[in-house]
Design a protein around this motif. Structure first.
Motif, PDB file in Angstrom:
ATOM      1  N   ARG A 320       1.140  -1.379   0.510  1.00 56.48           N
ATOM      2  CA  ARG A 320       0.110   0.107   0.047  1.00 56.48           C
ATOM      3  C   ARG A 320       0.781   1.418  -0.173  1.00 56.48           C
ATOM      4  N   SER A 322       1.228   5.317   0.574  1.00 56.50           N
ATOM      5  CA  SER A 322       0.430   6.703   1.517  1.00 56.50           C
ATOM      6  C   SER A 322       1.399   7.848   1.018  1.00 56.50           C
ATOM      7  N   LYS A 328      -2.536  13.733  -0.687  1.00 54.66           N
ATOM      8  CA  LYS A 328      -3.015  12.052  -1.265  1.00 54.66           C
ATOM      9  C   LYS A 328      -2.585  11.485  -2.265  1.00 54.66           C
ATOM     10  N   TYR A 329      -2.540  10.431  -2.387  1.00 55.29           N
ATOM     11  CA  TYR A 329      -2.111   8.957  -3.183  1.00 55.29           C
ATOM     12  C   TYR A 329      -2.886   9.145  -4.248  1.00 55.29           C
ATOM     13  N   CYS A 336       1.958  11.809  -5.582  1.00 57.99           N
ATOM     14  CA  CYS A 336       1.322  11.691  -3.778  1.00 57.99           C
ATOM     15  C   CYS A 336       1.046  13.529  -4.748  1.00 57.99           C
TER      16      CYS A 336
END
Length: 743
Positions: A320, A322, A328-329, A336
C-alpha cells in the motif's frame, strides 16, 4: 540385414505408486549437484523426492558432479515452468567406404521404461524432431509403434542448394510431435541412404531436441561438425507434472492426502501436456510451493514502488502507498498530489466568505486546468506504451526499473537548467540530475514518430532488463510528456574516443589499458547479441559510444541506433543511423543490419587503438580518407608497422600487435558471414590480454594513470549530430528505428 536402432526415451521411468500421504523431505537432503540446483519434489538422496519418478542420481564425470535421470544428464529444473532440460543423444547413419554399407553410430538402445504414470512428457512446443542430410529419411514413433509415427525428410542435389539457418527440408528438416508422448524411438530407412553421394554427404543425423538450441549450418551436411559441435548430445525439454490424478480439481478432492501444493500461498495449475498438475506460488509470493511454508511474501517496498515523497507499507501478497499530511495518493499516476480539499478548508477559516469565494474560483480553475493537464499526461502515457509497461512491471515483481513523473525529473535537474547540460545533439539533450542522492543522466529525447510511441513501453522494458557491468544501465523513464525522457546511470570519465584522440592522446596510456577497455566493450556487445531477450543489435558501435567509469571500466552506451533482433524477414530490412567510418559496407549495400555489422564497427575501434588515427579523414584520396582501407592495404602489403602508432610499437611485442591486427582484419571482412561473432572477438581479446602479460612477451606491469583525460569531464554523454562526432560536418541521417534511445 536391416538394422533397427531404438533410441527409447521413457521419462517417468518406474511404475511407482504415490504414497498415501505427502512426506516432507528432511533438511539433510542435498539440494545441489555440481552447478545444478535440485529443488523438491526432485531429490538425489533416498527419501528426498516426492516419488520415485522424481528421483535423480548425482554422478561424478571428469571430476565434476552432474545430476542424471538414468543415462540422461540433467541441465536444469524449473519449478515455475514445470520443465526439466536434459541432454539427448544424436543418432547417426553413415556410409562406410571400407565395407560399402550403411552403419549406425551414436548411442544404441537407451531408456525403455515407457510408463504412462511417469511425471515426464516430451515437450511438444519446445522440441522438434530434427533430421540432417542430403539423402535422409528418418522415422519417429511412440512406445509400441502403433500410435504416432512421423517422418523427417532431408534432401538436396548439391551443397550449393543449402542455406545457413534454413531448416525446411533442403538439407535439414524439423517436425513437431504430438502431446502426451513419454517415449519415442528412431530409425533410418535403409532404402534412402548416402551410398551414392558419400563424396559430399557421408552421414545423416536424427534427434529429438530443443528447437531454440539449434541453428542449421551448411557444414553439418558435408562434415561431422553437427555431432562434434554438440559432442554427440543436444538439449531436450521434458515437461513434468504430478500425474496420479487428472486435474487440480481431482487432486483437491483426493482423500488420500497426496495433494502436493503444500504451501499456504500456493496454487494448483493443470498440466497442458497430458493429465496431472503442477504447483506455483500465488501473486505476491515466491519460493517452493511443494514445501510447507515454501511460498514467502515478496516485500515490494524494497523496490520503491511508491512516489519519492510517499510511504510504502508491505502487506501479505501486496503493498500500500500513502502520502504525508496535506497530500493524497493517486493510484493511476502513482503520485502524491496536493489534497486540495484540505487546503481549501484551512483557507476558508482564515479569510472569510469573500476569500472563500475567490479561492473557490481560483481552485476551481486550477482543478480544471489540472484535470486537462492530467488528461494530456495520461494520453501521452498511453501512447508511449505505459499501460503495457506497468502491466509487465506488476507481473514481474522486483523489476529494477522506475517510471518517473515529470515533476521528479524537473526537481532532479533544477527545472532542466542549462548549467546541468552534459551533452547535446540532434536527437536530444542530456542533463546531470540527482535522484535519491544518486547522480543520474537524464535525456530529453527529440521527436519520435507514432510507430515508435506504440513500441516505446515494450522496448524500454526490454532494455531495462539488460544488466551487465560493461553496458550502461537504463534506470527508468518518464512517459507522461509529449516526448519520452530517459534516465541512465551516470558514467564519470568520458569516452574511449577522448582517451585515444583527446589532447593528452593515447601516448600516456599503457597499451594494456586500451586492450582491457576493448575487451570489456566486446564483452558488453557480446552480452547484447547473445543474452538479451530478444537480442539487441547496437547499430552505432564507435569509440565515442564506449564510456569509462571512475575505474576506467568500459561501458557500452548510446542505443539511439539500436534495434531488437528481427523475428521475421520483413523486420530484417531496417534503415538505421550510423557514423561514417564505422558503417558496415555490406549493410550499406543490403540495408540488412545484423550482429556482424556491430563486429565490423568494433574492428574499426581496434584500428584506432593500433594506429591512433581517426576512422575518417576529410582530405586526401578515397583510400587515404578511410582508416579501414589504409589498414587493409598495409596488411595486404605485409607492412603493418607503417600504420602502427609509434608509442604502441615501443610498448608491445610485434607478436601481440599482429594478433590484434589479424583480429581487426577478420572483423573488417567485406562478407559478414566470414566475420567472427562478438563472443569470439571477446574471447580472442581475452587471449591477447593474457599474451601481453606473459613473461616471455612482456615483463612490465601496467602503470596506473592518475588523470587519463585531463581537465573536467562531461561524464561521457556527448550526443552526436546526425551520426557524426561534434565538430564534424552534418549529413542527412538515416532514419533510426529507435531514435529515442540514449544518443
Amino acid at each position: 540385414m536391416r538394422m533397427f536402432l531404438q533410441l527409447g526415451l521413457g521419462f517417468v521411468l518406474l511404475a511407482a505408486q504415490y504414497a498415501s500421504g505427502i512426506v516432507v523431505p528432511s533438511s539433510q537432503c542435498r539440494r545441489q549437484c555440481g552447478n545444478v540446483e535440485i529443488p523438491y519434489p526432485f531429490g538425489i538422496d533416498p527419501g528426498c523426492s516426492l516419488t520415485q519418478g522424481f528421483q535423480l542420481s548425482c554422478k561424478v564425470q571428469d571430476g565434476i558432479p552432474k545430476p542424471f535421470r538414468g543415462a540422461f544428464e540433467v541441465l536444469d529444473i524449473s519449478l515455475t515452468q514445470g520443465t526439466t532440460r536434459v541432454l539427448n543423444y544424436i543418432l547417426g547413419y553413415c556410409y562406410n567406404t571400407s565395407t560399402r554399407s550403411m552403419e549406425y553410430f551414436g548411442r544404441y538402445g537407451g531408456f525403455n521404461e515407457g510408463d504412462p504414470s511417469s511425471p515426464y512428457r516430451l515437450s511438444d512446443t519446445q522440441n522438434r524432431f530434427t533430421v540432417i542430410g542430403c539423402s535422409a529419411l528418418a522415422l519417429i514413433s511412440d512406445y509400441d509403434g502403433t500410435g504416432y509415427q512421423g517422418l523427417g525428410v532431408a534432401t538436396c542435389r548439391n551443397l550449393s542448394d543449402l542455406v545457413n539457418g534454413s531448416c525446411s527440408g533442403m538439407g535439414c528438416s524439423q517436425t513437431t510431435i504430438p502431446k502426451r508422448m513419454y517415449y519415442y524411438d528412431t530409425t533410418f530407412s535403409a532404402s534412402v541412404n548416402t551410398s551414392q553421394i558419400w563424396e559430399f554427404n557421408r552421414c545423416s543425423y536424427a534427434v529429438l531436441m530443443e528447437a531454440a538450441a539449434f541453428k542449421f549450418s551448411t557444414t553439418y551436411v558435408n562434415t561431422n561438425k553437427f555431432n562434434d559441435t554438440y559432442n554427440g548430445r543436444v538439449p531436450m525439454i521434458l515437461e513434468w507434472a504430478i500425474r496420479d490424478v487428472k486435474s487440480c480439481d481431482a487432486a483437491k478432492q483426493n482423500t488420500t492426502g497426496t495433494y502436493a501444493c503444500l504451501s499456504a500461498n500456493s496454487k494448483c495449475v493443470d498440466s497442458t501436456n497430458d493429465q496431472g498438475y503442477t504447483c506455483n506460488c500465488t501473486n505476491g509470493y515466491a519460493g517452493n510451493p511443494y514445501l510447507l511454508d515454501g511460498c514467502k511474501d515478496v516485500n515490494e517496498c524494497n523496490h520503491n514502488p511508491c512516489p519519492s515523497d510517499g510511504y510504502c507499507r508491505n502487506i501479505a501478497g501486496e503493498y500500500r502507498c500513502s502520502c504525508r499530511v496535506g497530500k493524497k495518493y493517486v493510484t493511476e499516476s502513482n503520485t502524491c498530489n496536493p489534497n486540495i480539499g484540505f487546503i481549501i478548508g484551512v483557507t476558508m477559516g482564515l479569510f472569510g466568505l469573500m476569500v472563500i469565494v475567490m479561492i473557490t474560483i481560483f481552485w476551481g480553475q486550477m482543478i480544471l486546468q489540472k484535470r486537462k493537464l492530467n488528461k494530456v499526461k495520461q494520453e501521452y502515457f498511453r501512447k508511449h506504451g505505459g499501460v503495457l509497461l506497468f502491466d509487465k512491471m506488476k507481473s514481474e515483481k522486483g523489476l529494477a526499473f522506475n517510471v518517473f513523473s515529470e515533476a521528479e525529473l524537473i526537481h532532479a535537474t533544477d527545472n532542466f537548467d542549462s548549467s546541468r547540460i552534459i551533452g547535446k545533439g540532434g536527437h536530444g539533450t542530456v542533463y546531470k540530475g540527482i535522484i535519491k542522492n544518486m547522480s543520474v543522466a537524464i535525456k530529453r529525447c527529440a521527436v519520435v514518430d507514432e510507430r515508435q510511441k506504440k513500441e516505446f513501453g515494450q522496448e524500454m522494458l526490454i532494455l531495462s532488463q539488460i544488466n551487465h557491468k560493461n553496458v550502461v544501465k537504463l534506470l527508468g523513464c518518464c512517459l507522461e510528456v509529449e516526448v519520452p525522457i530517459l534516465v541512465y546511470e551516470f558514467v564519470l570519465n568520458g569516452t574511449l574516443f577522448e582517451l585515444i584522440h583527446g589532447k593528452n592522446q593515447a601516448s600516456q596510456i599503457s597499451f594494456n589499458t586500451l586492450l582491457r577497455i576493448a575487451h570489456e566493450a566486446a564483452e558488453g556487445l557480446s552480452f547484447l547479441h547473445l543474452y538479451a531477450s530478444p537480442p539487441i543489435i547496437h547499430g552505432d558501435v564507435k569509440s565515442s559510444n564506449i564510456l569509462l567509469d571512475d575505474n576506467y571500466m568500459a561501458k557500452v552506451s548510446d542505443f539511439g541506433a539500436s534495434i531488437l533482433a528481427p523475428s521475421d524477414k520483413e523486420q530484417f530490412v531496417t534503415m538505421v543511423q550510423g557514423t561514417c567510418g564505422y558503417l558496415d559496407p555490406e549493410y550499406m549495400q543490403t540495408c540488412q543490419l545484423t550482429d556482424k555489422s556491430d563486429v565490423y564497427s568494433f574492428g574499426v575501434i581496434l584500428l584506432e587503438i593500433l594506429t591512433g588515427q581517426l576512422p575518417l579523414k576529410l582530405e586526401g584520396s578515397e583510400k587515404q580518407r578511410s582508416l579501414s582501407l589504409i589498414f587493409l592495404s598495409a596488411m595486404k602489403e605485409n607492412n603493418l608497422e607503417a600504420v602502427l602508432v609509434n608509442h604502441v610499437k615501443g610498448q608491445e611485442s610485434m607478436e601481440l600487435l599482429r594478433g590484434l591486427a589479424d583480429l581487426a582484419k577478420k572483423c573488417l571482412d567485406m562478407c559478414g558471414d566470414n566475420r567472427p561473432s562478438m563472443k569470439e572477438v571477446a574471447d580472442e581479446l581475452n587471449r591477447l590480454r593474457k599474451l601481453s602479460l606473459h613473461p616471455w612477451v612482456q615483463l612490465g606491469v601496467e602503470t596506473e594513470v592518475e588523470n587519463l583525460l585531463g581537465g573536467d569531464t562531461t561524464g561521457g554523454y556527448e550526443i552526436e549530430l546526425s551520426g557524426y562526432p561534434m565538430g564534424e560536418s552534418e549529413n542527412q541521417p538515416i532514419n533510426p528505428r529507435s531514435s529515442y534511445y540514449a544518443r
